[in-house]
Design an enzyme around this catalytic site. Structure first.
Site, PDB file in Angstrom:
ATOM      1  N   GLY A 111       0.785  -1.228   0.000  1.00  0.00           N
ATOM      2  CA  GLY A 111       0.000   0.000   0.000  1.00  0.00           C
ATOM      3  C   GLY A 111       0.823   1.286   0.000  1.00  0.00           C
ATOM      4  O   GLY A 111       1.792   1.435  -0.758  1.00  0.00           O
ATOM      5  N   ILE A 112       0.420   2.214   0.863  1.00  0.00           N
ATOM      6  CA  ILE A 112       1.056   3.535   0.920  1.00  0.00           C
ATOM      7  C   ILE A 112       2.530   3.411   1.327  1.00  0.00           C
ATOM      8  O   ILE A 112       3.395   4.117   0.798  1.00  0.00           O
ATOM      9  CB  ILE A 112       0.279   4.424   1.923  1.00  0.00           C
ATOM     10  N   ASN A 143       4.165   4.712   9.343  1.00  0.00           N
ATOM     11  CA  ASN A 143       3.033   4.446   8.441  1.00  0.00           C
ATOM     12  C   ASN A 143       2.152   3.276   8.878  1.00  0.00           C
ATOM     13  O   ASN A 143       1.038   3.132   8.379  1.00  0.00           O
ATOM     14  CB  ASN A 143       3.615   4.186   7.035  1.00  0.00           C
ATOM     15  N   GLY A 199      -0.562   1.005  10.263  1.00  0.00           N
ATOM     16  CA  GLY A 199      -1.910   1.308  10.734  1.00  0.00           C
ATOM     17  C   GLY A 199      -2.874   0.215  10.322  1.00  0.00           C
ATOM     18  O   GLY A 199      -2.583  -0.574   9.416  1.00  0.00           O
ATOM     19  N   GLY A 257     -18.328   4.193  11.907  1.00  0.00           N
ATOM     20  CA  GLY A 257     -17.848   2.807  11.848  1.00  0.00           C
ATOM     21  C   GLY A 257     -16.354   2.706  12.105  1.00  0.00           C
ATOM     22  O   GLY A 257     -15.760   1.647  11.922  1.00  0.00           O
ATOM     23  N   TYR A 314     -10.439   3.989  15.628  1.00  0.00           N
ATOM     24  CA  TYR A 314      -9.413   4.294  14.608  1.00  0.00           C
ATOM     25  C   TYR A 314      -9.245   5.807  14.487  1.00  0.00           C
ATOM     26  O   TYR A 314      -8.119   6.323  14.503  1.00  0.00           O
ATOM     27  CB  TYR A 314      -9.863   3.689  13.273  1.00  0.00           C
ATOM     28  N   PRO A 358      -4.280  10.831   4.661  1.00  0.00           N
ATOM     29  CA  PRO A 358      -4.899  10.320   3.435  1.00  0.00           C
ATOM     30  C   PRO A 358      -6.418  10.254   3.583  1.00  0.00           C
ATOM     31  O   PRO A 358      -6.951  10.073   4.684  1.00  0.00           O
ATOM     32  CB  PRO A 358      -4.332   8.902   3.307  1.00  0.00           C
ATOM     33  N   GLY A 359      -7.088  10.416   2.442  1.00  0.00           N
ATOM     34  CA  GLY A 359      -8.495  10.015   2.342  1.00  0.00           C
ATOM     35  C   GLY A 359      -8.502   8.566   1.897  1.00  0.00           C
ATOM     36  O   GLY A 359      -7.504   7.858   2.067  1.00  0.00           O
TER      37      GLY A 359
HETATM   38  N1  NAD Z   1      -5.884   3.089   2.527  1.00  0.00           N
HETATM   39  C1  NAD Z   1      -6.585   4.088   3.000  1.00  0.00           C
HETATM   40  O1  NAD Z   1      -7.690   4.385   2.499  1.00  0.00           O
HETATM   41  C2  NAD Z   1      -6.070   4.926   4.134  1.00  0.00           C
HETATM   42  C3  NAD Z   1      -6.779   6.090   4.463  1.00  0.00           C
HETATM   43  C4  NAD Z   1      -6.324   6.885   5.515  1.00  0.00           C
HETATM   44  C5  NAD Z   1      -5.191   6.527   6.220  1.00  0.00           C
HETATM   45  N2  NAD Z   1      -4.534   5.381   5.876  1.00  0.00           N
HETATM   46  C6  NAD Z   1      -3.357   5.034   6.685  1.00  0.00           C
HETATM   47  O2  NAD Z   1      -2.236   4.851   5.845  1.00  0.00           O
HETATM   48  C7  NAD Z   1      -1.353   3.885   6.414  1.00  0.00           C
HETATM   49  C8  NAD Z   1      -1.075   2.810   5.395  1.00  0.00           C
HETATM   50  O3  NAD Z   1      -2.322   2.260   4.990  1.00  0.00           O
HETATM   51  P1  NAD Z   1      -2.468   1.226   3.790  1.00  0.00           P
HETATM   52  O4  NAD Z   1      -3.829   1.421   3.246  1.00  0.00           O
HETATM   53  O5  NAD Z   1      -1.287   1.273   2.889  1.00  0.00           O
HETATM   54  O6  NAD Z   1      -2.461  -0.130   4.655  1.00  0.00           O
HETATM   55  P2  NAD Z   1      -2.206  -1.640   4.190  1.00  0.00           P
HETATM   56  O7  NAD Z   1      -2.930  -2.490   5.175  1.00  0.00           O
HETATM   57  O8  NAD Z   1      -2.546  -1.771   2.759  1.00  0.00           O
HETATM   58  O9  NAD Z   1      -0.643  -1.796   4.414  1.00  0.00           O
HETATM   59  C9  NAD Z   1      -0.128  -1.671   5.716  1.00  0.00           C
HETATM   60  C10 NAD Z   1       1.192  -2.395   5.847  1.00  0.00           C
HETATM   61  O10 NAD Z   1       1.558  -2.317   7.230  1.00  0.00           O
HETATM   62  C11 NAD Z   1       1.929  -3.603   7.668  1.00  0.00           C
HETATM   63  N3  NAD Z   1       1.662  -3.743   9.100  1.00  0.00           N
HETATM   64  C12 NAD Z   1       0.459  -3.738   9.718  1.00  0.00           C
HETATM   65  N4  NAD Z   1       0.611  -3.919  11.032  1.00  0.00           N
HETATM   66  C13 NAD Z   1       1.941  -4.017  11.245  1.00  0.00           C
HETATM   67  C14 NAD Z   1       2.746  -4.228  12.402  1.00  0.00           C
HETATM   68  N5  NAD Z   1       2.190  -4.359  13.622  1.00  0.00           N
HETATM   69  N6  NAD Z   1       4.095  -4.276  12.271  1.00  0.00           N
HETATM   70  C15 NAD Z   1       4.669  -4.158  11.046  1.00  0.00           C
HETATM   71  N7  NAD Z   1       3.970  -3.986   9.916  1.00  0.00           N
HETATM   72  C16 NAD Z   1       2.619  -3.910  10.010  1.00  0.00           C
HETATM   73  C17 NAD Z   1       1.097  -4.565   6.835  1.00  0.00           C
HETATM   74  O11 NAD Z   1       1.673  -5.867   6.806  1.00  0.00           O
HETATM   75  C18 NAD Z   1       1.099  -3.873   5.484  1.00  0.00           C
HETATM   76  O12 NAD Z   1       2.213  -4.243   4.700  1.00  0.00           O
HETATM   77  C19 NAD Z   1      -2.070   3.353   7.662  1.00  0.00           C
HETATM   78  O13 NAD Z   1      -1.586   4.035   8.805  1.00  0.00           O
HETATM   79  C20 NAD Z   1      -3.518   3.715   7.427  1.00  0.00           C
HETATM   80  O14 NAD Z   1      -4.236   3.861   8.626  1.00  0.00           O
HETATM   81  C21 NAD Z   1      -4.945   4.572   4.862  1.00  0.00           C
END
Ligand code: NAD
Length: 238
Positions: free
Chosen positions: A12-13, A75, A77, A136, A140, A170-171
């Protein structure tokens, strides 16, 4: 060469941020729970990967004790889709741990070195949920709002050391996190999410990584304590 650490960098991000920072010539290390995806991304990018659970505070401290980083992108989450009344203490603890306490642990480990060297960049990946709330996703949202107060406090404490601390909000972004939400509650959530934005679409991980990379750059040296929505205008109240 600036040394960067990205947490949750295997997907992801986080993965888009790893690719972006490697592309900018930074020496990138990333950690993640998922060693299969982590090893694959390390192979692809040349970044260094370490398998680590960011919620294991002892393991994080041990890992960081032998390391020096100039840049931290915090990052990691995870979210949950349930009304608050349908959640319980175990959910609260898990969500606060994964979204907030992981940031404490990594900042705590990297800051002394940054302070000693007189330069640092910390970027906390929060969420628009942290300032707008989330139906929901109350716990978080609370954790992501916590990151904003935490980041501003670190910005105040560390400006004297040449360290900036900013948050990216991020949204909705197309990542495995959103794919899991689709699996949990159905594909309609994609339309619902898109409708929350002025631009009426989900973001791409690369679009978030671009903002993160800016805060990590030399150019962003006069920006600290800020929170930037990267959310298709969600913050305007679409
Ligand atoms: N995707 C969205 O729509 C969105 C929106 C707002 C905020 N965010 C935030 O952006 C960040 C990244 O989100 P994403 O969508 O890429 O998430 P994702 O779940 O697609 O990827 C997250 C990565 O973090 C890793 N991870 C999770 N828990 C872990 C831990 N305890 N130790 C080590 N690695 C761990 C996972 O294995 C994964 O590779 C997060 O903090 C999320 O809350 C995402």
């Amino acid at each position: 060469m600036r040394r960067a650490l990205v947490t949750g960098g295997a997907a992801g991000i986080g993965a888009a941020t790893v690719r972006r920072l490697v592309g900018e010539g930074k020496a990138v290390t990333f950690i993640d729970l998922d060693s299969v995806a982590g090893e694959a991304l390390a192979q692809e990018t040349g970044a260094r990967f370490a398998a680590l659970d960011g919620m294991d505070l002892g393991a994080v401290a041990e890992f960081l004790a032998g390391e020096d980083f100039d840049i931290l992108v915090s990052n990691i989450g995870a979210d949950q889709h349930a009304f608050f009344t349908g959640t319980g203490p175990a959910d609260w603890q898990r969500l606060l741990s994964v979204n907030l306490q992981t940031a404490f642990a990594f900042c705590h480990g990297v800051l002394p070195g940054m302070q000693a060297r007189g330069w640092g960049r910390i970027v906390l990946v929060s969420s628009e949920a942290g300032r707008l709330g989330s139906k929901g996703g109350a716990v978080y949202a609370a954790a992501k709002a916590g990151l904003l107060g935490f980041g501003r406090s670190l910005a105040r404490e560390n400006a004297r050391y040449g360290i900036t601390v900013n948050a990216v909000l991020p949204g909705p972004v197309h990542t495995p996190m959103v794919e899991r939400a689709v699996a949990e509650v159905g594909a309609k959530i994609l339309d619902d999410m898109a409708r929350l934005t002025l631009l009426r679409r989900l973001g791409r991980p690369e679009e978030i990584a671009a903002a993160i990379a800016f805060f990590c750059s030399e150019d962003a040296g006069f920006i600290t304590g800020e929170a930037l929505g990267v959310s298709g205008g969600m913050g305007c109240g679409a």
